[in-house]
Write a protein that holds these residues in place. Structure first.
Motif, PDB file in Angstrom:
ATOM      1  N   VAL A 266     -13.004   1.353  -7.787  1.00 15.30           N
ATOM      2  CA  VAL A 266     -12.958   0.147  -8.607  1.00 15.30           C
ATOM      3  C   VAL A 266     -11.510  -0.176  -8.933  1.00 15.30           C
ATOM      4  CG1 VAL A 266     -13.723  -0.931 -10.748  1.00 15.30           C
ATOM      5  CG2 VAL A 266     -15.191   0.746  -9.606  1.00 15.30           C
ATOM      6  N   PHE A 267     -11.118  -1.377  -8.614  1.00 17.84           N
ATOM      7  CA  PHE A 267      -9.759  -1.841  -8.938  1.00 17.84           C
ATOM      8  C   PHE A 267      -9.841  -2.693 -10.195  1.00 17.84           C
ATOM      9  CE2 PHE A 267      -7.436  -0.675  -5.149  1.00 17.84           C
ATOM     10  CZ  PHE A 267      -8.434  -0.529  -4.202  1.00 17.84           C
ATOM     11  N   ASP A 268      -9.095  -2.299 -11.198  1.00 19.67           N
ATOM     12  CA  ASP A 268      -9.174  -3.084 -12.431  1.00 19.67           C
ATOM     13  C   ASP A 268      -7.823  -3.698 -12.793  1.00 19.67           C
ATOM     14  OD1 ASP A 268      -9.194  -0.206 -14.684  1.00 19.67           O
ATOM     15  OD2 ASP A 268      -7.834  -0.877 -13.120  1.00 19.67           O
ATOM     16  N   GLY A 269      -7.058  -4.009 -11.777  1.00 18.79           N
ATOM     17  CA  GLY A 269      -5.834  -4.767 -12.022  1.00 18.79           C
ATOM     18  C   GLY A 269      -4.616  -3.906 -12.314  1.00 18.79           C
ATOM     19  N   LYS A 270      -4.792  -2.571 -12.306  1.00 19.80           N
ATOM     20  CA  LYS A 270      -3.643  -1.711 -12.592  1.00 19.80           C
ATOM     21  C   LYS A 270      -2.798  -1.480 -11.349  1.00 19.80           C
ATOM     22  CE  LYS A 270      -5.862   1.099 -16.049  1.00 19.80           C
ATOM     23  NZ  LYS A 270      -6.740   2.210 -15.725  1.00 19.80           N
ATOM     24  N   SER A 271      -3.400  -1.694 -10.182  1.00 19.00           N
ATOM     25  CA  SER A 271      -2.642  -1.423  -8.960  1.00 19.00           C
ATOM     26  C   SER A 271      -2.852  -2.580  -7.994  1.00 19.00           C
ATOM     27  CB  SER A 271      -3.141  -0.129  -8.337  1.00 19.00           C
ATOM     28  OG  SER A 271      -4.543  -0.129  -8.319  1.00 19.00           O
ATOM     29  N   VAL A 276      -2.012   0.749  -1.946  1.00 18.28           N
ATOM     30  CA  VAL A 276      -2.889   1.887  -2.238  1.00 18.28           C
ATOM     31  C   VAL A 276      -3.621   2.321  -0.974  1.00 18.28           C
ATOM     32  CG1 VAL A 276      -4.978   2.614  -3.460  1.00 18.28           C
ATOM     33  CG2 VAL A 276      -3.208   1.375  -4.686  1.00 18.28           C
ATOM     34  N   ILE A 277      -4.227   1.381  -0.272  1.00 16.93           N
ATOM     35  CA  ILE A 277      -5.009   1.749   0.915  1.00 16.93           C
ATOM     36  C   ILE A 277      -4.084   2.160   2.073  1.00 16.93           C
ATOM     37  CG2 ILE A 277      -6.674   0.911   2.628  1.00 16.93           C
ATOM     38  CD1 ILE A 277      -7.868   1.380  -0.158  1.00 16.93           C
ATOM     39  N   LYS A 301      -2.244  -8.153  -8.055  1.00 11.61           N
ATOM     40  CA  LYS A 301      -3.024  -7.034  -8.594  1.00 11.61           C
ATOM     41  C   LYS A 301      -4.444  -7.129  -8.080  1.00 11.61           C
ATOM     42  CE  LYS A 301       0.289  -5.464 -11.150  1.00 11.61           C
ATOM     43  NZ  LYS A 301       0.972  -4.284 -10.635  1.00 11.61           N
ATOM     44  N   ALA A 302      -5.036  -5.956  -7.803  1.00 11.49           N
ATOM     45  CA  ALA A 302      -6.370  -5.958  -7.214  1.00 11.49           C
ATOM     46  C   ALA A 302      -7.451  -5.805  -8.272  1.00 11.49           C
ATOM     47  CB  ALA A 302      -6.476  -4.832  -6.202  1.00 11.49           C
ATOM     48  N   PHE A 303      -8.497  -6.626  -8.123  1.00 11.74           N
ATOM     49  CA  PHE A 303      -9.683  -6.527  -8.971  1.00 11.74           C
ATOM     50  C   PHE A 303     -10.900  -6.458  -8.056  1.00 11.74           C
ATOM     51  CE2 PHE A 303      -6.485  -8.507 -11.557  1.00 11.74           C
ATOM     52  CZ  PHE A 303      -6.685  -7.995 -12.823  1.00 11.74           C
ATOM     53  N   GLY A 304     -11.917  -5.729  -8.486  1.00 10.44           N
ATOM     54  CA  GLY A 304     -13.145  -5.673  -7.707  1.00 10.44           C
ATOM     55  C   GLY A 304     -13.464  -4.244  -7.294  1.00 10.44           C
ATOM     56  N   GLY A 326      -4.966   9.562  -8.447  1.00  8.54           N
ATOM     57  CA  GLY A 326      -3.558   9.593  -8.851  1.00  8.54           C
ATOM     58  C   GLY A 326      -2.934   8.195  -8.882  1.00  8.54           C
ATOM     59  N   LYS A 327      -3.607   7.224  -8.284  1.00  8.21           N
ATOM     60  CA  LYS A 327      -3.056   5.860  -8.223  1.00  8.21           C
ATOM     61  C   LYS A 327      -3.718   4.948  -9.230  1.00  8.21           C
ATOM     62  CE  LYS A 327      -0.267   6.835  -5.115  1.00  8.21           C
ATOM     63  NZ  LYS A 327       1.117   6.946  -5.399  1.00  8.21           N
TER      64      LYS A 327
END
Ligand SMILES: Nc1ncnc2c1ncn2[C@@H]1O[C@H](COP(=O)(O)OP(=O)(O)O)[C@@H](O)[C@H]1O
Ligand SMILES: [Mg+2]
Length: 340
Positions: A266-271, A276-277, A301-304, A326-327
């Motif tokens: 889950v990406f909540d906008g922190k990265s 990351v991928i 920033k990634a969400f979803g 860690g990310k």
């Protein structure tokens, strides 16, 4: 043939750290010869002793036993002033670049020249040459915070070359960079080796880095040097467990996805999604299948969320999960995922 003496001879190098209650043997009887003009890779897992070895090569860190001979100088026989002179001939670059943030690019590059007492006008002239070599002439007055990771590493390389070293030590120099920047920095190092004849030692945990640029490689595992030789030979026929671990856990080895193990991330906008991928694939050296994705990119920033299928190998799967955690990405392990 007078030129067969290696430029660097590491002899029975042993280093232990004494803690309050325990003792860590970081390096155990390392013997290695490196010839002038080589690009020599030293590869091993985290904690293997790689950084200790680089610091011992120029005696920034004194080995407990053993020595290093550079050219005709046995470092264990030199006093501090003589060691400082030898170190001027050995440049270093690191994963975190170590630039001075309050100085601009030119002043960062000039720093070692200031220390060595070069006059301002000459320093500026030398900095201009170095900026040309690393392809950053247009960034002379920029500050590190205005540069990408790859550009920062170029500045660090220019600074390391300022005193005309014969040897360049690179400790995980590309580990903080994405694959594209990694390739461009490796290309620059290759160029520097070709054009300036500088001997380069590349310390890394990534096989792709060694394959991409090195002539020779040594494998280090728990402080021991387990194998060394030509890159093609060592990687095509790894003889020790340590070598096999590195080689068979590479991208090439995991060609097919056989795992049934899945995770939802889950990406909540922190990265941001891309690094990351991309870095996960590079750093964990294994592939994942993206089974489902519903993500949005909002101002970088990634969400979803997305569902990844991980390799069957438990160690590989755990490595990926740990990496993602860690990310700052939320990771949830899914049992028997059957689609969204
Ligand atoms: N200054 C230090 N004091 C105590 N232990 C250390 C120190 N530096 C490194 N070590 C230990 O030595 C081992 C090798 O570390 P290092 O050379 O940093 O490995 P690598 O760079 O391959 O990850 C590790 O077990 C680490 O904890
Ligand atoms: Mg290290």
């Amino acid at each position: 043939m007078a030129t067969t003496v290696p430029l660097i001879q590491i002899k029975d190098l042993y280093k232990e750290y004494i803690g309050q209650n325990d003792k860590v043997v970081a390096l155990s009887d390392i013997n290695l010869n490196i010839n002038k003009g080589d690009i020599y890779g030293i590869i091993g897992m985290s904690g293997a002793g790689k950084s200790t070895l680089v610091r011992c090569i120029n005696f920034l860190e004194k080995p407990t036993r053993g020595t290093v001979i550079i050219g005709d100088k046995d470092l264990s026989e030199l006093n501090e002033t003589q060691l400082r002179n030898v170190r001027q001939k050995v440049g270093m670059i690191f994963q975190q670049f170590n630039l001075l943030m309050q100085r601009n690019v030119e002043d960062n590059i000039c720093f070692p020249l200031e220390i060595s007492g070069m006059r301002r006008k000459e320093r500026k002239k030398r900095a201009a040459e170095l900026l040309e070599i690393v392809g950053l002439s247009d960034k002379r007055l920029a500050y590190p915070s205005q540069l990408s990771g790859g550009q920062k590493q170029r500045v660090a390389i220019a600074r390391a070359l300022a005193t005309n070293p014969e040897i360049l030590l690179c400790d995980e120099a590309t580990s903080a960079l994405d694959p594209t920047m990694t390739r461009s920095i490796l290309g620059l190092l290759k160029d520097i080796n070709n054009k300036l004849g500088i001997t380069i030692i590349i310390i890394t945990h990534e096989m792709a880095v060694v394959e991409g640029i090195c002539d020779y490689v040594a494998i280090i595992d728990e402080g021991h040097l387990t194998e060394d030789g030509k890159v093609e030979e060592v990687f095509s026929n790894p003889k020790t467990d340590a070598a096999r671990k590195l080689v068979y856990h590479s991208n090439n080895a995991v060609k097919e996805m056989t795992g049934k193990k899945c995770v939802r991330i889950v990406f909540d906008g922190k990265s941001s999604f891309e690094p990351v991928i991309a870095n996960m694939v590079l750093e964990c050296r294994s592939q994942v299948n993206i089974l489902f994705a519903d993500t949005k990119n909002i101002k970088g920033k990634a969400f979803g969320h997305m569902v990844l299928q991980l390799p069957e190998d438990q160690m590989q799967a755990d490595k990926i999960i740990n990496y993602l955690r860690g990310k700052d990405v939320n990771v949830e392990e899914l049992i028997d995922y059957v689609g969204n």
